[in-house]
Design an enzyme around this catalytic site. Structure first.
Site, PDB file in Angstrom:
ATOM      1  N   THR A  87      25.060 -19.951 -49.641  1.00 58.45           N
ATOM      2  CA  THR A  87      26.269 -19.259 -49.194  1.00 58.45           C
ATOM      3  C   THR A  87      26.092 -17.757 -49.431  1.00 58.45           C
ATOM      4  O   THR A  87      25.515 -17.336 -50.434  1.00 58.45           O
ATOM      5  CB  THR A  87      27.515 -19.774 -49.942  1.00 58.45           C
ATOM      6  OG1 THR A  87      27.346 -19.567 -51.351  1.00 58.45           O
ATOM      7  CG2 THR A  87      27.733 -21.257 -49.679  1.00 58.45           C
TER       8      THR A  87
ATOM      9  N   ALA B 131      31.141 -13.251 -47.443  1.00 59.86           N
ATOM     10  CA  ALA B 131      31.720 -12.919 -46.139  1.00 59.86           C
ATOM     11  C   ALA B 131      30.701 -13.022 -45.008  1.00 59.86           C
ATOM     12  O   ALA B 131      31.071 -13.090 -43.828  1.00 59.86           O
ATOM     13  CB  ALA B 131      32.295 -11.504 -46.191  1.00 59.86           C
TER      14      ALA B 131
ATOM     15  N   GLY C 293      28.718 -15.546 -44.457  1.00 60.05           N
ATOM     16  CA  GLY C 293      28.537 -16.912 -43.984  1.00 60.05           C
ATOM     17  C   GLY C 293      27.554 -17.695 -44.837  1.00 60.05           C
ATOM     18  O   GLY C 293      27.512 -17.534 -46.054  1.00 60.05           O
TER      19      GLY C 293
ATOM     20  N   ASP D 250      33.825 -23.454 -54.031  1.00 60.09           N
ATOM     21  CA  ASP D 250      34.221 -24.864 -54.205  1.00 60.09           C
ATOM     22  C   ASP D 250      34.856 -25.402 -52.919  1.00 60.09           C
ATOM     23  O   ASP D 250      34.607 -26.552 -52.527  1.00 60.09           O
ATOM     24  CB  ASP D 250      35.202 -25.002 -55.367  1.00 60.09           C
ATOM     25  CG  ASP D 250      34.585 -24.562 -56.686  1.00 60.09           C
ATOM     26  OD1 ASP D 250      33.355 -24.696 -56.825  1.00 60.09           O
ATOM     27  OD2 ASP D 250      35.326 -24.084 -57.560  1.00 60.09           O
TER      28      ASP D 250
ATOM     29  N   GLY E 164      44.009 -17.945 -56.803  1.00 61.08           N
ATOM     30  CA  GLY E 164      43.741 -19.165 -57.558  1.00 61.08           C
ATOM     31  C   GLY E 164      42.659 -20.013 -56.912  1.00 61.08           C
ATOM     32  O   GLY E 164      42.167 -19.710 -55.815  1.00 61.08           O
TER      33      GLY E 164
HETATM   34  O1  RIB Z   1      34.543 -22.002 -59.113  1.00 64.90           O
HETATM   35  C1  RIB Z   1      35.760 -21.596 -59.685  1.00 64.90           C
HETATM   36  C2  RIB Z   1      36.017 -22.357 -60.944  1.00 64.90           C
HETATM   37  O2  RIB Z   1      35.039 -22.020 -61.900  1.00 64.90           O
HETATM   38  C3  RIB Z   1      37.350 -22.077 -61.600  1.00 64.90           C
HETATM   39  O3  RIB Z   1      38.375 -22.906 -61.151  1.00 64.90           O
HETATM   40  C4  RIB Z   1      37.030 -22.215 -63.082  1.00 64.90           C
HETATM   41  O4  RIB Z   1      37.723 -23.244 -63.710  1.00 64.90           O
HETATM   42  C5  RIB Z   1      35.519 -22.405 -63.164  1.00 64.90           C
HETATM   43  O5  RIB Z   1      35.167 -23.718 -63.332  1.00 64.90           O
END
Ligand code: RIB
Length: 292
Positions: free
Chosen positions: A208, A211, A213, A241, A274
């Protein structure tokens, strides 16, 4: 595929943390105190974030992990059940849950310190855990739980024909036998440099590039890149994630489609504050792809 032909069964083995998120104009340098602009507690952890992302992107997801017996445990568990992730393999152990202290600046960039807590106690897989892995289409892991547990899970998955996706983050040296059981590795460009030769053994490599890509390298020498939709960035926490979970949910459609889908999911996750709170729904991802 289990439930219906287009819904992969995904087991996510990994961490779950309460993220303590402070926003500030700029992150302090060593020894400096700055005044922040906001604070929020948001469920996170790379494992839980990727489980929620895979579920929102269309997978049937079961989470293997651990929370503590502290004040955060109930909310962490609820964050998964609210997202319709199966939590029958989520254990409660004595002591604190995982915690991440996160500072996000005005550019949306972050610094994160994770204290593993209950995640560090994921040192054994039960018969039920192993059965869940064997029955799944995909096993998705990261490195915020003990590496030996990840290696054992990958070995078991390989023995039962379950595809293994590894997001080796936070990056560190791993036993060679873990790499030999990985089908797909998902890393950011920093992790790609750090892990370098280890990644040569992996059949499918996804890198990754924020920005810009993501890039793909396949077993037959195939290479391609996918752009990321351009968005206004608020917070990059959890974008990787969101990308990885979406990639897992779409992997059965082939790398080209899966990378395009994952790039849209990752970009959308940067538009909100978040980690688990920023992960897009399937309809949003579809709309972002169409808009490209
Ligand atoms: O990838 C982001 C995450 O990394 C956060 O939510 C934090 O908890 C860490 O694990």
């Amino acid at each position: 595929m289990t439930v219906e032909s287009d819904v992969p069964a995904i087991v996510v083995l990994g961490s779950i943390n309460m993220d303590l998120v402070t926003t500030t104009a700029r992150r302090p340098v060593p020894g400096e105190t700055v005044l922040g602009s906001g604070f929020a507690m948001v469920p996170g952890g790379k494992g839980a974030n990727q489980a929620i992302a895979a579920r929102r992107a269309g997978g049937e997801v079961r989470f293997l992990g651990a929370v503590g017996d502290d004040v955060f445990a109930g909310e962490l568990r609820r964050s998964l059940t609210d997202a319709a992730v199966f939590t029958d393999r989520l254990r409660t152990v004595a002591g604190p849950s995982g915690i991440a202290t996160i500072v996000v600046d005005d550019d949306g960039e972050n610094s994160i310190i994770v204290v593993g807590g209950a995640n560090t106690r994921m040192s054994e897989l039960t018969e039920d855990d192993l059965a869940a892995i064997a029955a799944a289409d995909i096993l998705l892991c990261q490195l915020e739980i003990p590496v030996d547990t990840v290696a054992a899970a990958a070995r078991h998955a390989r023995a039962h024909g379950t595809t293994v996706l590894l997001n080796p983050s936070p990056a560190r040296a791993l036993p060679a036998d873990l790499w030999t059981n990985v089908d797909v590795a998902v890393v950011n460009s920093g992790e790609a440099e750090q892990l370098d030769a280890d990644l040569d053994t992996v059949a499918h490599l996804v890198v990754t590039r924020g920005a810009a890509g993501a890039d793909y390298r396949g077993p037959d020498g195939a290479r391609f890149s996918r752009p990321s939709p351009q968005v206004d960035v608020v917070d990059t926490t959890g974008a990787g994630d969101a990308f990885t979970g979406a990639l897992a949910a779409a992997w059965h459609r082939g790398p080209e489609w899966a990378l395009t889908w994952a790039c849209a999911a990752g970009a959308l996750a940067t538009t909100r504050l978040g980690a688990s709170s920023s992960i897009p729904a399937r309809e949003e991802i579809t709309a972002a792809m169409v808009a490209e």
